[in-house]
Design a protein around this motif. Structure first.
Motif, PDB file in Angstrom:
ATOM      1  N   ALA A 120      70.983  25.652  93.238  1.00 38.32           N
ATOM      2  CA  ALA A 120      70.195  26.848  93.536  1.00 38.32           C
ATOM      3  C   ALA A 120      69.611  26.766  94.945  1.00 38.32           C
ATOM      4  CB  ALA A 120      69.068  26.997  92.528  1.00 38.32           C
ATOM      5  N   PRO A 121      69.401  27.922  95.591  1.00 43.89           N
ATOM      6  CA  PRO A 121      68.713  27.923  96.892  1.00 43.89           C
ATOM      7  C   PRO A 121      67.272  27.451  96.725  1.00 43.89           C
ATOM      8  CG  PRO A 121      69.748  30.051  96.437  1.00 43.89           C
ATOM      9  CD  PRO A 121      69.758  29.275  95.157  1.00 43.89           C
ATOM     10  N   MET A 122      66.625  27.194  97.841  1.00 47.75           N
ATOM     11  CA  MET A 122      65.220  26.776  97.823  1.00 47.75           C
ATOM     12  C   MET A 122      64.423  27.589  98.826  1.00 47.75           C
ATOM     13  SD  MET A 122      65.134  22.654  97.351  1.00 47.75           S
ATOM     14  CE  MET A 122      65.547  21.917  95.767  1.00 47.75           C
ATOM     15  N   LEU A 123      63.179  27.903  98.450  1.00 42.88           N
ATOM     16  CA  LEU A 123      62.267  28.635  99.322  1.00 42.88           C
ATOM     17  C   LEU A 123      60.934  27.906  99.337  1.00 42.88           C
ATOM     18  CD1 LEU A 123      61.710  31.203 101.029  1.00 42.88           C
ATOM     19  CD2 LEU A 123      60.941  32.300  98.906  1.00 42.88           C
ATOM     20  N   PHE A 124      60.492  27.556 100.529  1.00 39.72           N
ATOM     21  CA  PHE A 124      59.231  26.847 100.696  1.00 39.72           C
ATOM     22  C   PHE A 124      58.245  27.730 101.463  1.00 39.72           C
ATOM     23  CE2 PHE A 124      62.512  23.602 100.366  1.00 39.72           C
ATOM     24  CZ  PHE A 124      61.976  22.719  99.442  1.00 39.72           C
ATOM     25  N   ARG A 125      57.123  28.031 100.830  1.00 41.38           N
ATOM     26  CA  ARG A 125      56.096  28.852 101.459  1.00 41.38           C
ATOM     27  C   ARG A 125      55.181  27.976 102.305  1.00 41.38           C
ATOM     28  NH1 ARG A 125      50.939  31.514  98.579  1.00 41.38           N
ATOM     29  NH2 ARG A 125      50.238  32.859 100.269  1.00 41.38           N
ATOM     30  N   ASN A 126      54.942  28.402 103.533  1.00 38.70           N
ATOM     31  CA  ASN A 126      54.092  27.669 104.461  1.00 38.70           C
ATOM     32  C   ASN A 126      52.624  27.903 104.093  1.00 38.70           C
ATOM     33  OD1 ASN A 126      52.766  26.573 106.712  1.00 38.70           O
ATOM     34  ND2 ASN A 126      54.366  27.245 108.124  1.00 38.70           N
TER      35      ASN A 126
ATOM     36  N   PHE B 165      53.769  22.711 102.651  1.00 38.55           N
ATOM     37  CA  PHE B 165      54.647  23.741 102.123  1.00 38.55           C
ATOM     38  C   PHE B 165      54.629  23.682 100.594  1.00 38.55           C
ATOM     39  CE2 PHE B 165      56.190  23.125 106.390  1.00 38.55           C
ATOM     40  CZ  PHE B 165      56.607  24.383 106.798  1.00 38.55           C
ATOM     41  N   GLU B 166      54.765  24.842  99.989  1.00 35.27           N
ATOM     42  CA  GLU B 166      54.824  24.939  98.533  1.00 35.27           C
ATOM     43  C   GLU B 166      56.200  25.433  98.122  1.00 35.27           C
ATOM     44  OE1 GLU B 166      52.687  27.480  94.902  1.00 35.27           O
ATOM     45  OE2 GLU B 166      52.373  28.049  96.996  1.00 35.27           O
ATOM     46  N   ASN B 167      56.838  24.727  97.203  1.00 38.54           N
ATOM     47  CA  ASN B 167      58.144  25.145  96.703  1.00 38.54           C
ATOM     48  C   ASN B 167      57.943  26.306  95.727  1.00 38.54           C
ATOM     49  OD1 ASN B 167      60.710  25.415  95.719  1.00 38.54           O
ATOM     50  ND2 ASN B 167      60.882  23.354  94.893  1.00 38.54           N
ATOM     51  N   VAL B 168      58.299  27.509  96.162  1.00 37.05           N
ATOM     52  CA  VAL B 168      58.100  28.700  95.327  1.00 37.05           C
ATOM     53  C   VAL B 168      59.434  29.221  94.788  1.00 37.05           C
ATOM     54  CG1 VAL B 168      55.941  29.403  96.435  1.00 37.05           C
ATOM     55  CG2 VAL B 168      58.134  30.216  97.364  1.00 37.05           C
ATOM     56  N   SER B 169      60.456  28.393  94.815  1.00 38.29           N
ATOM     57  CA  SER B 169      61.788  28.811  94.359  1.00 38.29           C
ATOM     58  C   SER B 169      61.748  29.351  92.935  1.00 38.29           C
ATOM     59  CB  SER B 169      62.767  27.645  94.447  1.00 38.29           C
ATOM     60  OG  SER B 169      62.750  27.054  95.730  1.00 38.29           O
ATOM     61  N   ALA B 170      61.054  28.650  92.053  1.00 41.74           N
ATOM     62  CA  ALA B 170      61.023  29.040  90.642  1.00 41.74           C
ATOM     63  C   ALA B 170      60.396  30.417  90.445  1.00 41.74           C
ATOM     64  CB  ALA B 170      60.256  28.001  89.825  1.00 41.74           C
ATOM     65  N   GLN B 171      59.498  30.818  91.342  1.00 38.59           N
ATOM     66  CA  GLN B 171      58.826  32.101  91.219  1.00 38.59           C
ATOM     67  C   GLN B 171      59.697  33.272  91.685  1.00 38.59           C
ATOM     68  OE1 GLN B 171      56.962  29.269  92.376  1.00 38.59           O
ATOM     69  NE2 GLN B 171      56.300  29.211  90.238  1.00 38.59           N
ATOM     70  N   MET B 172      60.897  32.992  92.184  1.00 45.03           N
ATOM     71  CA  MET B 172      61.769  34.045  92.698  1.00 45.03           C
ATOM     72  C   MET B 172      62.645  34.677  91.617  1.00 45.03           C
ATOM     73  SD  MET B 172      60.999  34.391  95.860  1.00 45.03           S
ATOM     74  CE  MET B 172      59.318  33.871  95.498  1.00 45.03           C
ATOM     75  N   GLY B 173      62.597  34.143  90.406  1.00 46.84           N
ATOM     76  CA  GLY B 173      63.354  34.752  89.318  1.00 46.84           C
ATOM     77  C   GLY B 173      64.692  34.092  89.063  1.00 46.84           C
ATOM     78  N   ALA B 174      65.315  34.475  87.948  1.00 47.67           N
ATOM     79  CA  ALA B 174      66.548  33.834  87.490  1.00 47.67           C
ATOM     80  C   ALA B 174      67.712  34.051  88.440  1.00 47.67           C
ATOM     81  CB  ALA B 174      66.912  34.349  86.094  1.00 47.67           C
ATOM     82  N   ALA B 175      67.840  35.253  89.020  1.00 46.26           N
ATOM     83  CA  ALA B 175      68.975  35.530  89.892  1.00 46.26           C
ATOM     84  C   ALA B 175      68.931  34.678  91.146  1.00 46.26           C
ATOM     85  CB  ALA B 175      69.009  37.003  90.260  1.00 46.26           C
ATOM     86  N   PHE B 176      67.750  34.495  91.717  1.00 45.55           N
ATOM     87  CA  PHE B 176      67.605  33.658  92.902  1.00 45.55           C
ATOM     88  C   PHE B 176      67.901  32.198  92.574  1.00 45.55           C
ATOM     89  CE2 PHE B 176      65.245  31.029  95.889  1.00 45.55           C
ATOM     90  CZ  PHE B 176      65.488  31.625  97.119  1.00 45.55           C
ATOM     91  N   ASN B 177      67.509  31.776  91.392  1.00 45.91           N
ATOM     92  CA  ASN B 177      67.663  30.375  90.993  1.00 45.91           C
ATOM     93  C   ASN B 177      69.011  30.085  90.345  1.00 45.91           C
ATOM     94  OD1 ASN B 177      65.003  28.697  91.365  1.00 45.91           O
ATOM     95  ND2 ASN B 177      64.360  30.778  90.831  1.00 45.91           N
ATOM     96  N   ARG B 178      69.947  31.006  90.470  1.00 45.52           N
ATOM     97  CA  ARG B 178      71.300  30.808  89.956  1.00 45.52           C
ATOM     98  C   ARG B 178      71.996  29.704  90.761  1.00 45.52           C
ATOM     99  NH1 ARG B 178      73.213  35.230  91.871  1.00 45.52           N
ATOM    100  NH2 ARG B 178      72.940  36.577  90.066  1.00 45.52           N
ATOM    101  N   PRO B 179      72.539  28.665  90.130  1.00 51.02           N
ATOM    102  CA  PRO B 179      73.270  27.626  90.862  1.00 51.02           C
ATOM    103  C   PRO B 179      74.555  28.205  91.468  1.00 51.02           C
ATOM    104  CG  PRO B 179      72.600  26.828  88.705  1.00 51.02           C
ATOM    105  CD  PRO B 179      72.392  28.311  88.694  1.00 51.02           C
TER     106      PRO B 179
END
Length: 554
Positions: free
Chosen positions: A396-402, A408-422
């Motif tokens: 899955a992609p990763m998104l880190f909020r500054n 940085f905070e890893n907010v990947s999980a908060q982006m929803g199932a479609a974003f977290n699709r492997p």
């Protein structure tokens, strides 16, 4: 003693009640709009069981204005079958319809050429006001001149460009500041189907080889002579190291002397930091600067890269996507010629340890005034889980909020199932494709579909989108520095081509302004011209001309 245990449990429960509650995430989310936008591209790596090295590395993507209407269009680079199989694989060009959808205009565009494509770089190399396209390809790169209205002509031969060296990422830059854009191409290794080697994860079945098995090769620097012609100045400029195995490139002025430098991400070879001397050449400074190796002194498997000021220090720092078990590189520019990798001591490093990151970049997704981090991940070997159970092929992609203060905070999980699709991601780019103020994401995958993610909610904060139009400098303003000052503080960014992996993001700069409704804007052009504009209103798309200043909105 039972009452002691009960009292202890009661105390622990009470302590939990006294802990401050973790606030739920209320920031922007990324919504998968690929299907509704009309994007139906699927990458063809040509794989047919032989596990040729190039099959697992392509390909890239781009946001750029192909038809000159001011809206970002999409280009997806394709590869092809090794032997003809009755189907034709070409890049895909999608025109932005201004309503959240795209139309496939590939046929007859001039970009509908079959090649084993890898990466793309976009810029107006001849200063005619139209964005041109350079595509790296295994059998030979191609330069496409933009004719207008979404039509392109292959001018590679006329331009004098020759590069059939397994090109990956590329970047346009005006390294000598003569007003004409030059081109740097990151080349990978010496590989052909004839010299393909047999490698294996388990000793029984063939796997994709890592680059240690192949000899390195020179990257290339093409100097723009004007009149549509280029000359190869690689060796004369000092960037022709024959041992390099380059995949990514980002342009930055790391020492603040006004001349664009080059960071080149190398796979299992030391990364390069080419310092621009201002005299037509570069000096390799990666070892001395501390960006050539990882913390352990070993060259890492570096893929993509970007530069940005994530802490407001006024200096560009480096972000590097690395192989699995190596984590992202987050090199902080100390301002004295040295960089320190902050990833190992941050959530960025811990969260990315098992990922294999190709496309990666800084961008302010929530428009709060601080650059965040995006990473597009995917392994190169389908069977990696058999020998490394903790590592996956699809990731899955990763998104880190500054959060500020180098956190940085890893907010990947908060982006929803479609974003977290492997997925098996390779290229990644950003632009505001729906022109609502916040930045959206495009991801290309290997031997799979592309994905378009719309930013929903970033524009709850104020923003400013700045596009430059050079006159004495190059038309795109590449190399120019834009500074804004507002209640959200001071920010800056440099217009640059390249970055990420094999991909091209929009050349316009988007600044997040938080709650500030107006800014002071300053532009420093490569020509030396400086412009300053006071009380510029937020939430608008600006074009700043080097001679005329802020242009009236169309």
């Amino acid at each position: 003693m039972r009452w002691v245990g009960a009292a202890l449990l009661f105390s622990l429960a009470a302590a939990r009640l006294l802990l401050p509650a973790v606030a739920p995430y209320t920031g922007p989310v990324f919504t998968d709009v690929t299907a509704q936008a009309g994007i139906r591209f699927v990458h063809n790596s040509g794989r047919a069981g032989k596990k040729y090295l190039p099959e697992t590395l392509g390909s890239g993507c781009a946001f750029f204005d192909a038809d000159g209407d001011g809206w970002p269009d999409i280009l997806l680079v394709n590869s092809k079958d090794w032997t003809p199989r009755g189907r034709r694989s070409t890049a895909a060009l999608y025109r932005n319809n201004h309503n959240g959808t795209f139309t496939d205009i590939t046929a007859g565009s001039g970009l509908d050429v079959e090649m084993y494509g890898m990466g793309v770089a976009v810029a107006d190399y001849d200063n005619d006001g139209r964005e041109d396209v350079y595509i790296t390809a295994l059998e030979g790169d191609r330069l496409f001149h933009n004719l207008g209205n979404g039509k392109f002509a292959d001018v590679t031969k006329a331009a004098g460009i020759e590069n059939a060296n397994f090109g990956a990422s590329a970047a346009w830059l005006d390294y000598d500041r003569d007003g004409k854009l030059d081109l740097f191409v990151a080349n990978y290794v010496q590989w052909t189907p004839k010299n393909d080697l047999w490698c294996s994860l388990d000793g029984a079945t063939k796997s994709y080889c890592t680059p240690e098995s192949y000899k390195g090769t020179r990257s290339r620097l093409f100097h723009n002579l004007g009149g549509g012609r280029f000359e190869d100045v690689t060796d004369a400029a000092g960037v022709g190291d024959p041992t390099s195995k380059s995949l990514g490139v980002t342009v930055l002025d790391y020492n603040g002397d006004g001349w664009p430098d080059l960071f080149v991400a190398n796979d299992t070879q030391p990364n390069k930091l080419y310092r621009n001397t201002g005299k037509g050449g570069f000096v390799e400074s990666g070892m001395a600067a501390g960006v050539a190796y990882g913390e352990d002194g070993v060259a890492r498997g570096a893929m993509g890269a970007d530069a940005g000021d994530y802490d407001g220090s006024g200096r560009p720092h480096l972000l590097v996507g690395n192989f699995s078990n190596q984590m992202l590189g987050l090199y902080h520019n100390e301002g004295n010629g040295l960089f320190v990798d902050e990833a190992p001591s941050s959530s960025v490093g811990r969260a990315s340890l098992l990922s294999l990151t190709f496309g990666t970049f800084f961008f302010d997704y929530d428009l709060d005034g601080t650059p965040d981090i995006f990473a597009a991940n995917g392994h190169i070997e389908e069977e990696i889980g058999r020998v490394q159970p903790k590592v996956s092929y699809r990731q899955a992609p990763m998104l880190f909020r500054n959060l500020g203060n180098h956190k940085f905070e890893n907010v990947s999980a908060q982006m929803g199932a479609a974003f977290n699709r492997p997925i098996v991601a390779r290229g990644a780019a950003y632009a505001d494709f729906d022109r609502d103020g916040d930045l959206d994401i495009l991801i290309s995958t290997n031997h799979g579909p592309a994905y378009l993610y719309r930013n929903d909610g970033g524009n709850r904060n104020h923003w400013l989108n700045v596009r430059l139009s050079g006159t004495k400098s190059n038309r795109d303003g590449i190399g120019a520095v834009v500074r804004v000052q507002s209640g959200a503080g001071k920010q800056w960014n440099m217009v640059r081509s390249g970055s990420s992996y094999c991909s091209a993001s929009d050349l316009a700069l988007t600044f997040g302004l938080g709650k500030s409704a107006a800014v002071t804007l300053e532009v420093e052009w490569p020509s030396g011209i400086r412009q300053q504009f006071a009380n510029v209103s937020a939430d608008q798309f600006l074009t700043v001309d080097e001679t005329r200043g802020i242009l009236p909105r169309k």
